[in-house]
Design a protein around this motif. Structure first.
Motif, mmCIF file in Angstrom:
data_model
loop_
_atom_site.group_PDB
_atom_site.id
_atom_site.type_symbol
_atom_site.label_atom_id
_atom_site.label_comp_id
_atom_site.label_asym_id
_atom_site.label_seq_id
_atom_site.Cartn_x
_atom_site.Cartn_y
_atom_site.Cartn_z
ATOM 1 N N THR A 17 -0.325 -1.047 -5.349
ATOM 2 C CA THR A 17 -1.033 -0.094 -6.190
ATOM 3 C C THR A 17 -2.530 -0.299 -6.012
ATOM 4 O OG1 THR A 17 0.748 -0.170 -7.808
ATOM 5 C CG2 THR A 17 -1.328 0.732 -8.550
ATOM 6 N N GLY A 18 -3.213 0.799 -5.731
ATOM 7 C CA GLY A 18 -4.657 0.754 -5.571
ATOM 8 C C GLY A 18 -5.305 1.770 -6.499
ATOM 9 N N LEU A 19 -6.604 1.893 -6.393
ATOM 10 C CA LEU A 19 -7.348 2.845 -7.212
ATOM 11 C C LEU A 19 -8.015 3.872 -6.307
ATOM 12 C CD1 LEU A 19 -9.081 0.389 -9.717
ATOM 13 C CD2 LEU A 19 -7.027 1.749 -10.096
ATOM 14 N N ASP A 20 -7.984 5.142 -6.713
ATOM 15 C CA ASP A 20 -8.704 6.155 -5.966
ATOM 16 C C ASP A 20 -10.162 6.188 -6.417
ATOM 17 O OD1 ASP A 20 -8.637 7.423 -8.390
ATOM 18 O OD2 ASP A 20 -7.507 9.166 -7.719
ATOM 19 N N LEU A 21 -10.928 7.170 -5.955
ATOM 20 C CA LEU A 21 -12.353 7.237 -6.276
ATOM 21 C C LEU A 21 -12.639 7.406 -7.762
ATOM 22 C CD1 LEU A 21 -13.517 9.528 -3.345
ATOM 23 C CD2 LEU A 21 -13.825 7.065 -3.570
ATOM 24 N N TYR A 22 -11.679 7.944 -8.498
ATOM 25 C CA TYR A 22 -11.875 8.184 -9.924
ATOM 26 C C TYR A 22 -11.278 7.087 -10.800
ATOM 27 C CZ TYR A 22 -12.964 12.716 -8.000
ATOM 28 O OH TYR A 22 -13.518 13.721 -7.256
ATOM 29 N N GLY A 23 -10.757 6.036 -10.186
ATOM 30 C CA GLY A 23 -10.181 4.931 -10.935
ATOM 31 C C GLY A 23 -8.735 5.137 -11.349
ATOM 32 N N THR A 24 -8.099 6.163 -10.808
ATOM 33 C CA THR A 24 -6.710 6.436 -11.128
ATOM 34 C C THR A 24 -5.810 5.590 -10.223
ATOM 35 O OG1 THR A 24 -7.329 8.708 -11.644
ATOM 36 C CG2 THR A 24 -4.989 8.259 -11.349
ATOM 37 N N PRO A 25 -4.808 4.913 -10.777
ATOM 38 C CA PRO A 25 -3.911 4.116 -9.940
ATOM 39 C C PRO A 25 -3.068 5.011 -9.016
ATOM 40 C CG PRO A 25 -3.655 3.545 -12.263
ATOM 41 C CD PRO A 25 -4.520 4.746 -12.202
ATOM 42 N N ILE A 26 -3.012 4.633 -7.746
ATOM 43 C CA ILE A 26 -2.176 5.340 -6.777
ATOM 44 C C ILE A 26 -1.386 4.312 -5.971
ATOM 45 C CG2 ILE A 26 -3.666 7.368 -6.541
ATOM 46 C CD1 ILE A 26 -4.772 6.108 -3.974
ATOM 47 N N GLU A 27 -0.232 4.718 -5.475
ATOM 48 C CA GLU A 27 0.578 3.834 -4.649
ATOM 49 C C GLU A 27 0.182 3.990 -3.192
ATOM 50 O OE1 GLU A 27 4.711 4.432 -5.254
ATOM 51 O OE2 GLU A 27 4.694 3.450 -7.197
ATOM 52 N N THR A 28 -0.003 2.879 -2.520
ATOM 53 C CA THR A 28 -0.342 2.879 -1.097
ATOM 54 C C THR A 28 0.560 1.896 -0.375
ATOM 55 O OG1 THR A 28 -2.017 1.162 -1.408
ATOM 56 C CG2 THR A 28 -2.766 3.446 -1.523
ATOM 57 N N TRP A 29 0.628 2.004 0.936
ATOM 58 C CA TRP A 29 1.402 1.086 1.763
ATOM 59 C C TRP A 29 0.420 0.229 2.550
ATOM 60 C CZ3 TRP A 29 6.573 0.630 1.380
ATOM 61 C CH2 TRP A 29 7.255 1.651 0.738
ATOM 62 N N THR A 30 0.560 -1.077 2.443
ATOM 63 C CA THR A 30 -0.315 -1.992 3.171
ATOM 64 C C THR A 30 0.509 -2.810 4.157
ATOM 65 O OG1 THR A 30 -0.083 -3.668 1.455
ATOM 66 C CG2 THR A 30 -1.955 -2.199 1.277
ATOM 67 N N PRO A 31 -0.071 -3.127 5.316
ATOM 68 C CA PRO A 31 0.644 -3.962 6.295
ATOM 69 C C PRO A 31 0.920 -5.347 5.708
ATOM 70 C CG PRO A 31 -1.245 -2.891 7.297
ATOM 71 C CD PRO A 31 -1.334 -2.647 5.829
ATOM 72 N N PHE A 32 2.152 -5.810 5.849
ATOM 73 C CA PHE A 32 2.560 -7.094 5.293
ATOM 74 C C PHE A 32 2.807 -8.109 6.403
ATOM 75 C CE2 PHE A 32 5.882 -9.844 3.363
ATOM 76 C CZ PHE A 32 5.106 -10.385 2.363
ATOM 77 N N ALA A 33 3.438 -7.658 7.489
ATOM 78 C CA ALA A 33 3.722 -8.548 8.616
ATOM 79 C C ALA A 33 3.932 -7.711 9.868
ATOM 80 C CB ALA A 33 4.966 -9.384 8.342
ATOM 81 N N THR A 34 3.614 -8.286 11.008
ATOM 82 C CA THR A 34 3.897 -7.671 12.303
ATOM 83 C C THR A 34 4.841 -8.611 13.037
ATOM 84 O OG1 THR A 34 1.722 -6.638 12.330
ATOM 85 C CG2 THR A 34 2.886 -6.779 14.424
ATOM 86 N N MET A 35 5.962 -8.066 13.515
ATOM 87 C CA MET A 35 6.994 -8.894 14.137
ATOM 88 C C MET A 35 7.488 -8.277 15.428
ATOM 89 S SD MET A 35 9.301 -9.955 10.864
ATOM 90 C CE MET A 35 10.092 -11.260 11.767
ATOM 91 N N ARG A 36 8.105 -9.103 16.235
ATOM 92 C CA ARG A 36 8.783 -8.629 17.441
ATOM 93 C C ARG A 36 10.254 -8.440 17.096
ATOM 94 N NH1 ARG A 36 5.598 -8.531 21.656
ATOM 95 N NH2 ARG A 36 7.302 -8.411 23.130
#
Length: 105
Positions: A17-36
């Motif tokens: 969960t992150g914040l947009d420009l207005y401070g509203t919580p939004i769900e985002t996807w962040t890289p957690f791991a890179t695997m083969r």
């Protein structure tokens, strides 16, 4: 599992969960791991449902064991996003098979 068979690179993404420009919580996807990983199955699935006729890409990967992977995560493979639909352990934490389905069009 032989390391030479792990010829694909996948990125595991986790929902945060992150914040947009207005401070509203939004769900985002962040890289957690890179695997083969090894691509075991690359198929398409045609279905007739409530949304009409849909075609989904269904993939199965084999990778080394990763304890923090869950069905709430998703994979990024070749620029496309895939929802994890199944996880099965191989041996005693030696590896895992991950089934996933493409997200979006």
């Amino acid at each position: 599992m032989r390391a030479g068979n792990l010829d694909r690179i996948i990125e595991i993404q986790r929902r945060t969960t992150g914040l947009d420009l207005y401070g509203t919580p939004i769900e985002t996807w962040t890289p957690f791991a890179t695997m083969r990983a090894q691509l075991l199955k690359n198929a398409t699935d045609d279905r007739e449902g409530a949304r009409g006729h849909t075609t989904n890409a269904v993939l199965a990967f084999r990778m080394y064991y990763f304890a923090n992977l869950s069905l709430n995560d998703r994979l990024l493979y070749e620029g496309q996003q895939f929802e994890i639909t199944g996880i099965s352990e191989i041996g005693r934490r030696a590896g895992m098979d991950v089934s996933c389905q493409r997200v979006g069009p």
